[in-house]
Structure formats: structure tokens, C-alpha cells
Motif scaffolding. Structure first.
Motif, PDB file in Angstrom:
ATOM      1  N   PHE A  36       8.812  -6.984  13.977  1.00 14.55           N
ATOM      2  CA  PHE A  36       7.665  -6.405  13.283  1.00 14.55           C
ATOM      3  C   PHE A  36       6.443  -7.287  13.447  1.00 14.55           C
ATOM      4  O   PHE A  36       6.495  -8.492  13.211  1.00 14.55           O
ATOM      5  CB  PHE A  36       8.015  -6.252  11.802  1.00 14.55           C
ATOM      6  N   VAL A  38       2.101  -7.398  12.649  1.00 15.11           N
ATOM      7  CA  VAL A  38       0.971  -6.808  11.933  1.00 15.11           C
ATOM      8  C   VAL A  38      -0.317  -7.209  12.641  1.00 15.11           C
ATOM      9  O   VAL A  38      -0.589  -8.396  12.840  1.00 15.11           O
ATOM     10  CB  VAL A  38       0.930  -7.262  10.461  1.00 15.11           C
ATOM     11  N   TYR A  59      -5.869  -2.208  18.933  1.00 15.38           N
ATOM     12  CA  TYR A  59      -4.648  -2.352  18.148  1.00 15.38           C
ATOM     13  C   TYR A  59      -3.411  -2.287  19.041  1.00 15.38           C
ATOM     14  O   TYR A  59      -2.479  -3.079  18.905  1.00 15.38           O
ATOM     15  CB  TYR A  59      -4.558  -1.273  17.066  1.00 15.38           C
ATOM     16  N   GLU A  84       8.308  -2.551  15.967  1.00  7.32           N
ATOM     17  CA  GLU A  84       7.343  -1.824  15.135  1.00  7.32           C
ATOM     18  C   GLU A  84       6.093  -2.673  14.959  1.00  7.32           C
ATOM     19  O   GLU A  84       6.167  -3.902  14.973  1.00  7.32           O
ATOM     20  CB  GLU A  84       7.929  -1.567  13.739  1.00  7.32           C
ATOM     21  N   HIS A  85       4.968  -1.998  14.778  1.00 11.04           N
ATOM     22  CA  HIS A  85       3.759  -2.717  14.380  1.00 11.04           C
ATOM     23  C   HIS A  85       2.945  -1.852  13.435  1.00 11.04           C
ATOM     24  O   HIS A  85       3.069  -0.631  13.430  1.00 11.04           O
ATOM     25  CB  HIS A  85       2.933  -3.176  15.584  1.00 11.04           C
ATOM     26  N   ARG A  86       2.170  -2.519  12.615  1.00 11.84           N
ATOM     27  CA  ARG A  86       1.294  -1.865  11.650  1.00 11.84           C
ATOM     28  C   ARG A  86      -0.059  -2.564  11.680  1.00 11.84           C
ATOM     29  O   ARG A  86      -0.173  -3.694  12.136  1.00 11.84           O
ATOM     30  CB  ARG A  86       1.851  -1.962  10.221  1.00 11.84           C
ATOM     31  N   ILE A  87      -1.054  -1.902  11.150  1.00 14.27           N
ATOM     32  CA  ILE A  87      -2.378  -2.484  11.004  1.00 14.27           C
ATOM     33  C   ILE A  87      -2.560  -2.798   9.523  1.00 14.27           C
ATOM     34  O   ILE A  87      -2.299  -1.950   8.663  1.00 14.27           O
ATOM     35  CB  ILE A  87      -3.479  -1.519  11.488  1.00 14.27           C
ATOM     36  N   GLY A  88      -2.974  -4.026   9.226  1.00 11.83           N
ATOM     37  CA  GLY A  88      -3.184  -4.402   7.832  1.00 11.83           C
ATOM     38  C   GLY A  88      -3.178  -5.902   7.664  1.00 11.83           C
ATOM     39  O   GLY A  88      -3.375  -6.652   8.611  1.00 11.83           O
ATOM     40  N   GLU A  93       1.939  -6.293   4.453  1.00 12.30           N
ATOM     41  CA  GLU A  93       2.644  -5.338   5.313  1.00 12.30           C
ATOM     42  C   GLU A  93       4.096  -5.755   5.549  1.00 12.30           C
ATOM     43  O   GLU A  93       4.993  -4.917   5.551  1.00 12.30           O
ATOM     44  CB  GLU A  93       1.921  -5.171   6.646  1.00 12.30           C
ATOM     45  N   PHE A  97       7.111  -3.459   4.293  1.00  9.77           N
ATOM     46  CA  PHE A  97       8.007  -2.915   5.320  1.00  9.77           C
ATOM     47  C   PHE A  97       9.446  -3.350   5.059  1.00  9.77           C
ATOM     48  O   PHE A  97      10.383  -2.555   5.198  1.00  9.77           O
ATOM     49  CB  PHE A  97       7.542  -3.368   6.709  1.00  9.77           C
TER      50      PHE A  97
END
Length: 140
Positions: A36, A38, A59, A84-88, A93, A97
């Protein structure tokens, strides 16, 4: 065991991954890994100026630059994982997660600042420890 590997592409992530690779009990059967990352959000004014296509590309490029080396290292060590990746904001995060995904453990690298520096600056690792109900293993 369901394990979340929080990565940021730093030397501290490399140390954590080296630890994981050196301890073969982590790559054994029964472990389910998710890597993961972010990506920090682009400031609102910069995003408005650049436009959604450029921001989205940024991103995706950032995530790819961090996750691809991890993908290769894990594959060379026989460790299968989802990515997985997220923005924040990283600590928020990661903790969210880990909890939503019902992970058994979060593993991440830590810089290992002294107590005074952590008090003044804080750290992602400290914030994850404070916010996360899932056990966290920090590798220094």
C-alpha cells in the motif's frame, strides 16, 4: 495472516523489505500480503491550474515509481502480493485502509528519530501507531 506493507519508496521502505526477504517465515504459506502506497495530494490551486488529466497522471506516475521496484523485489523473493494506492495523507490513509481491510498486521519502515524530534515534527509511523487499531511492526 493478512499483512499490509506500507511503502513510500524511501530507504526505510527498502530496509523493511530487506527484513521481510531475509526472514523466510514471512513468505510462508498462509500470509496474504497487500502493498500500500499513499500519494500526497496536489494542492488545490496547483491542481486547478494543471487540470485533472495532468494531476491524475502525476498520481499514477508517483504510485508506479514507488510500487514497481517493490513488485520486483517481492517477486524475486517468492512473495506474492496485491498492490494498492490512494491519494491522501499517509498516516490517516494507512490506518483507515488497515482497519477497513481487516488486516492482522501492518509492517512499515521507520526513520527512528529521537524522542524530541518526533515530539516536534511527528512522523508517519507515530501517527499510524496512534490512529491504527491493527498491530504495527516498525522496521528501523
Amino acid at each position: 495472516m493478512k499483512i499490509l506493507l506500507a511503502v513510500d519508496g524511501s530507504d526505510y521502505t527498502d530496509r523493511m523489505l530487506s527484513y521481510l526477504a531475509a526472514h523466510k517465515e514471512w513468505s510462508g504459506a498462509g500470509h496474504d500480503f497487500t502493498v500500500f502506497h499513499v500519494v500526497l495530494p496536489v494542492p488545490h490551486r496547483a491542481a486547478a491550474f494543471a487540470g485533472p488529466e495532468i494531476v491524475h497522471g502525476y498520481y499514477e506516475d508517483d504510485a508506479r515509481m514507488v510500487l514497481e521496484p517493490v513488485r520486483g523485489l517481492l517477486a524475486r523473493n517468492g512473495i506474492e502480493a496485491r498492490f494498492e494506492h490512494r491519494i491522501g495523507h499517509p498516516a490517516e490513509e494507512i490506518a483507515a485502509f488497515a482497519q477497513k481491510g481487516k488486516f492482522d498486521l501492518v509492517i512499515m519502515g521507520s526513520r527512528g528519530h529521537g524522542a524530541l524530534t518526533n515530539l516536534v515534527l511527528g512522523s508517519v509511523a507515530n501517527k499510524v501507531l496512534a490512529a491504527c487499531t491493527v498491530p504495527v511492526l516498525l522496521v528501523r
